[in-house]
Design a protein around this motif. Sequence first.
Motif, PDB file in Angstrom:
ATOM      1  N   UNK A  32       0.862  -1.189   0.000  1.00 46.37           N
ATOM      2  CA  UNK A  32       0.000   0.000   0.000  1.00 46.37           C
ATOM      3  C   UNK A  32       0.894   1.234   0.000  1.00 46.37           C
ATOM      4  N   UNK A  33       0.692   2.125  -0.977  1.00 44.93           N
ATOM      5  CA  UNK A  33       1.564   3.283  -1.146  1.00 44.93           C
ATOM      6  C   UNK A  33       0.751   4.563  -1.193  1.00 44.93           C
ATOM      7  N   UNK A  34       1.297   5.616  -0.582  1.00 43.27           N
ATOM      8  CA  UNK A  34       0.745   6.960  -0.677  1.00 43.27           C
ATOM      9  C   UNK A  34       1.847   7.890  -1.179  1.00 43.27           C
ATOM     10  N   UNK A  35       1.502   8.709  -2.183  1.00 47.36           N
ATOM     11  CA  UNK A  35       2.432   9.706  -2.711  1.00 47.36           C
ATOM     12  C   UNK A  35       1.805  11.076  -2.482  1.00 47.36           C
ATOM     13  N   UNK A  36       2.476  11.913  -1.710  1.00 50.33           N
ATOM     14  CA  UNK A  36       1.923  13.196  -1.299  1.00 50.33           C
ATOM     15  C   UNK A  36       2.298  14.292  -2.298  1.00 50.33           C
ATOM     16  N   UNK A  37       1.579  15.411  -2.262  1.00 51.33           N
ATOM     17  CA  UNK A  37       1.828  16.470  -3.248  1.00 51.33           C
ATOM     18  C   UNK A  37       3.265  16.981  -3.277  1.00 51.33           C
ATOM     19  N   UNK A  38       3.984  16.887  -2.166  1.00 50.04           N
ATOM     20  CA  UNK A  38       5.368  17.354  -2.163  1.00 50.04           C
ATOM     21  C   UNK A  38       6.366  16.289  -2.640  1.00 50.04           C
ATOM     22  N   UNK A  39       5.839  15.119  -3.068  1.00 51.92           N
ATOM     23  CA  UNK A  39       6.698  14.059  -3.572  1.00 51.92           C
ATOM     24  C   UNK A  39       7.050  12.995  -2.554  1.00 51.92           C
ATOM     25  N   UNK A  40       6.765  13.227  -1.276  1.00 55.27           N
ATOM     26  CA  UNK A  40       7.037  12.214  -0.252  1.00 55.27           C
ATOM     27  C   UNK A  40       6.236  10.952  -0.549  1.00 55.27           C
ATOM     28  N   UNK A  41       6.893   9.807  -0.447  1.00 52.18           N
ATOM     29  CA  UNK A  41       6.267   8.525  -0.779  1.00 52.18           C
ATOM     30  C   UNK A  41       6.499   7.540   0.364  1.00 52.18           C
ATOM     31  N   UNK A  42       5.441   6.840   0.731  1.00 54.62           N
ATOM     32  CA  UNK A  42       5.559   5.829   1.774  1.00 54.62           C
ATOM     33  C   UNK A  42       4.872   4.552   1.314  1.00 54.62           C
ATOM     34  N   UNK A  43       5.548   3.429   1.501  1.00 56.40           N
ATOM     35  CA  UNK A  43       5.037   2.124   1.066  1.00 56.40           C
ATOM     36  C   UNK A  43       5.030   1.156   2.230  1.00 56.40           C
ATOM     37  N   UNK A  44       3.864   0.520   2.454  1.00 54.75           N
ATOM     38  CA  UNK A  44       3.740  -0.554   3.434  1.00 54.75           C
ATOM     39  C   UNK A  44       3.778  -1.877   2.699  1.00 54.75           C
ATOM     40  N   UNK A  45       4.499  -2.840   3.257  1.00 54.83           N
ATOM     41  CA  UNK A  45       4.609  -4.173   2.665  1.00 54.83           C
ATOM     42  C   UNK A  45       4.031  -5.192   3.638  1.00 54.83           C
ATOM     43  N   UNK A  46       3.170  -6.087   3.114  1.00 60.91           N
ATOM     44  CA  UNK A  46       2.568  -7.142   3.933  1.00 60.91           C
ATOM     45  C   UNK A  46       2.488  -8.417   3.104  1.00 60.91           C
ATOM     46  N   UNK A  47       2.174  -9.516   3.761  1.00 64.76           N
ATOM     47  CA  UNK A  47       2.020 -10.787   3.055  1.00 64.76           C
ATOM     48  C   UNK A  47       0.657 -10.914   2.397  1.00 64.76           C
ATOM     49  N   UNK A  48      -0.255  -9.989   2.701  1.00 60.22           N
ATOM     50  CA  UNK A  48      -1.598 -10.037   2.139  1.00 60.22           C
ATOM     51  C   UNK A  48      -2.431  -8.919   2.725  1.00 60.22           C
ATOM     52  N   UNK A  49      -3.670  -8.732   2.255  1.00 60.29           N
ATOM     53  CA  UNK A  49      -4.499  -7.616   2.716  1.00 60.29           C
ATOM     54  C   UNK A  49      -4.870  -7.680   4.187  1.00 60.29           C
ATOM     55  N   UNK A  50      -4.942  -8.865   4.747  1.00 67.45           N
ATOM     56  CA  UNK A  50      -5.270  -9.003   6.162  1.00 67.45           C
ATOM     57  C   UNK A  50      -4.106  -9.590   6.962  1.00 67.45           C
ATOM     58  N   UNK A  51      -2.913  -9.510   6.397  1.00 69.61           N
ATOM     59  CA  UNK A  51      -1.723 -10.060   7.045  1.00 69.61           C
ATOM     60  C   UNK A  51      -0.902  -8.946   7.695  1.00 69.61           C
ATOM     61  N   UNK A  52       0.040  -9.339   8.499  1.00 72.24           N
ATOM     62  CA  UNK A  52       0.885  -8.384   9.211  1.00 72.24           C
ATOM     63  C   UNK A  52       1.714  -7.547   8.238  1.00 72.24           C
ATOM     64  N   UNK A  53       1.825  -6.264   8.549  1.00 75.15           N
ATOM     65  CA  UNK A  53       2.753  -5.409   7.818  1.00 75.15           C
ATOM     66  C   UNK A  53       4.168  -5.788   8.244  1.00 75.15           C
ATOM     67  N   UNK A  54       5.021  -6.091   7.296  1.00 71.89           N
ATOM     68  CA  UNK A  54       6.378  -6.534   7.610  1.00 71.89           C
ATOM     69  C   UNK A  54       7.420  -5.438   7.457  1.00 71.89           C
TER      70      UNK A  54
END
Length: 242
Positions: free
Chosen positions: A124-146
């Motif tokens: 799951x990624x969000x890119x903000x208007x100033x260019x800042x980008x953050x990505x969450x990685x998980x094993x699945x939609x209901x799995x733990x964020x790793x």
Amino acid sequence: MMGVRYFRMALLACLLLPVVSCKKDGGTNYGLPQLGTCQAVGLPNGLHEEDGRYYAYTSSKGTSIKLDRRDDGRLTLTMTFMPFPDQYATVQLWGDEPTTGAKHVALFENLNGKLYKQRKGKSRTFIFPDGLKITLVADGPRASVTAISIYDGGMAHHLNITCNTVEYGGFNPVVAKGLDEQQPDGETSLFELTDTQMILYNAYTEDVPGKKINQRVDLGSLEKGKPTLVNDLYDDPELDFT
């Protein structure tokens, strides 16, 4: 002499091979740090701890990120920026998985406190208007964020959520670009700013690095001058009240 010269070059190449880091697909990424090892680095410039519990980061243009990872399994990611003068927009990922008991899931997504959907897919990624980008990685939609990665121009930070460790952080445009390119963005949201509205929308999905499927889906919006009014634009079939 020519044969000796080539032999020396070949020998040097062989000696250098062991220091090459590994990609997720088993290939090689020259010069990129190896992640997923739980080996901690010191907190880099910009990323810091607050109250001994939060990781926090603020971009040069004011977008702020606060990560609260708790040993009891809760994980809350709060991201805030100012789309209009003196008016803030906050996107928050939070919540447990009620059926499996998986830890650090951050299942639900809020815009200024209003729930609009559940997290989908592995990343799951969000890119903000100033260019800042953050990505969450998980094993699945209901799995733990790793893992969580933050990209801010030539700055990159990588946090291993499983072992609560900062594995990389620093300013190196080549490394930041390389790490970003090898990590699929998954479901990716951007922000559209008009004279009267801010619209949060999904722009594309990238489950394989470099292969983006573009499709706009509006998720929610805010009205200029009405900070408490949040418009839910997405009907999540997994939730009865969005």
